[in-house]
Write a protein that holds these residues in place. Sequence first.
Motif, PDB file in Angstrom:
ATOM      1  N   ALA A  94      49.151  32.570  43.584  1.00  0.00           N
ATOM      2  CA  ALA A  94      48.734  32.417  42.193  1.00  0.00           C
ATOM      3  C   ALA A  94      47.355  31.787  42.054  1.00  0.00           C
ATOM      4  N   VAL A  95      46.693  31.463  43.149  1.00  0.00           N
ATOM      5  CA  VAL A  95      45.326  30.950  43.069  1.00  0.00           C
ATOM      6  C   VAL A  95      44.471  31.984  42.341  1.00  0.00           C
ATOM      7  N   PRO A  96      43.769  31.572  41.273  1.00  0.00           N
ATOM      8  CA  PRO A  96      42.977  32.550  40.518  1.00  0.00           C
ATOM      9  C   PRO A  96      41.879  33.190  41.357  1.00  0.00           C
ATOM     10  N   ALA A  97      41.589  34.426  41.060  1.00  0.00           N
ATOM     11  CA  ALA A  97      40.596  35.164  41.830  1.00  0.00           C
ATOM     12  C   ALA A  97      39.220  34.502  41.766  1.00  0.00           C
ATOM     13  N   PHE A  98      38.898  33.893  40.617  1.00  0.00           N
ATOM     14  CA  PHE A  98      37.544  33.348  40.465  1.00  0.00           C
ATOM     15  C   PHE A  98      37.281  32.152  41.379  1.00  0.00           C
ATOM     16  N   VAL A  99      38.332  31.581  41.941  1.00  0.00           N
ATOM     17  CA  VAL A  99      38.154  30.434  42.836  1.00  0.00           C
ATOM     18  C   VAL A  99      37.562  30.863  44.176  1.00  0.00           C
ATOM     19  N   TYR A 100      37.825  32.089  44.568  1.00  0.00           N
ATOM     20  CA  TYR A 100      37.321  32.582  45.845  1.00  0.00           C
ATOM     21  C   TYR A 100      35.838  32.936  45.745  1.00  0.00           C
ATOM     22  N   GLU A 101      35.132  32.716  46.844  1.00  0.00           N
ATOM     23  CA  GLU A 101      33.663  32.813  46.833  1.00  0.00           C
ATOM     24  C   GLU A 101      33.144  34.177  47.253  1.00  0.00           C
ATOM     25  N   HIS A 102      33.817  34.799  48.188  1.00  0.00           N
ATOM     26  CA  HIS A 102      33.327  36.072  48.717  1.00  0.00           C
ATOM     27  C   HIS A 102      34.498  37.032  48.843  1.00  0.00           C
ATOM     28  N   TRP A 103      34.199  38.313  48.655  1.00  0.00           N
ATOM     29  CA  TRP A 103      35.227  39.338  48.637  1.00  0.00           C
ATOM     30  C   TRP A 103      34.897  40.472  49.587  1.00  0.00           C
ATOM     31  N   GLY A 104      35.971  41.043  50.179  1.00  0.00           N
ATOM     32  CA  GLY A 104      35.811  42.283  50.920  1.00  0.00           C
ATOM     33  C   GLY A 104      35.631  43.439  49.952  1.00  0.00           C
ATOM     34  N   GLN A 105      35.354  44.609  50.514  1.00  0.00           N
ATOM     35  CA  GLN A 105      35.029  45.755  49.682  1.00  0.00           C
ATOM     36  C   GLN A 105      36.269  46.475  49.141  1.00  0.00           C
ATOM     37  N   GLY A 106      37.439  46.129  49.652  1.00  0.00           N
ATOM     38  CA  GLY A 106      38.674  46.755  49.196  1.00  0.00           C
ATOM     39  C   GLY A 106      39.133  47.864  50.109  1.00  0.00           C
ATOM     40  N   SER A 107      40.445  47.981  50.251  1.00  0.00           N
ATOM     41  CA  SER A 107      41.054  49.052  51.060  1.00  0.00           C
ATOM     42  C   SER A 107      42.150  49.717  50.244  1.00  0.00           C
ATOM     43  N   GLN A 108      42.128  51.040  50.208  1.00  0.00           N
ATOM     44  CA  GLN A 108      43.127  51.775  49.441  1.00  0.00           C
ATOM     45  C   GLN A 108      44.411  51.903  50.242  1.00  0.00           C
ATOM     46  N   VAL A 109      45.524  51.559  49.598  1.00  0.00           N
ATOM     47  CA  VAL A 109      46.853  51.731  50.194  1.00  0.00           C
ATOM     48  C   VAL A 109      47.669  52.622  49.265  1.00  0.00           C
ATOM     49  N   ASN A 110      48.183  53.715  49.808  1.00  0.00           N
ATOM     50  CA  ASN A 110      49.007  54.644  49.043  1.00  0.00           C
ATOM     51  C   ASN A 110      50.375  54.758  49.685  1.00  0.00           C
ATOM     52  N   VAL A 111      51.415  54.511  48.903  1.00  0.00           N
ATOM     53  CA  VAL A 111      52.786  54.621  49.403  1.00  0.00           C
ATOM     54  C   VAL A 111      53.518  55.653  48.548  1.00  0.00           C
ATOM     55  N   SER A 112      53.832  56.776  49.149  1.00  0.00           N
ATOM     56  CA  SER A 112      54.510  57.838  48.397  1.00  0.00           C
ATOM     57  C   SER A 112      55.239  58.767  49.358  1.00  0.00           C
ATOM     58  N   THR A 113      56.176  59.535  48.798  1.00  0.00           N
ATOM     59  CA  THR A 113      56.942  60.494  49.623  1.00  0.00           C
ATOM     60  C   THR A 113      56.152  61.773  49.796  1.00  0.00           C
TER      61      THR A 113
END
Length: 132
Positions: free
Chosen positions: A113-132
């Motif tokens: 629950a730590v708010p996102a704005f508390v973090y200083e640096h971010w990765g670029q993001g990775s897409q995860v898809n879960v489907s049949t």
Amino acid sequence: LQFVESGGGSVQPGGSLRLSCAASGFRLVYYVVGWFRQAPGKDREGVSCINANGDRTKYADSVKGRFTVSKDNAKNTAYLQMNDLKPEDTGIYYCAIGTGAVIQGMCLEMGAAVPAFVYEHWGQGSQVNVST
């Protein structure tokens, strides 16, 4: 300072993926690492955090028992092992880092629950898809 994510992909329900965040230009041992995700049309939500030493972890209830966060400070890399994936786990996953006593305490007390704005640096993001 670079923080590069990898490991996303597509799996069927019940499958597993491991996300990595590799740091360069700084030492990850001094940083709390948080993991967030954002599903289509929804707000970003906290998934997990791990303290700087890597010996304390916290999880959102929705992933507890299925996801495991870890840090290999020697390799300067953080990981999110995701098992028994469900369609509702689909989204873009982000790692984020922050340093200092405040965020350390917040990770231990508030966990995912730590708010996102508390973090200083971010990765670029990775897409995860879960489907049949």
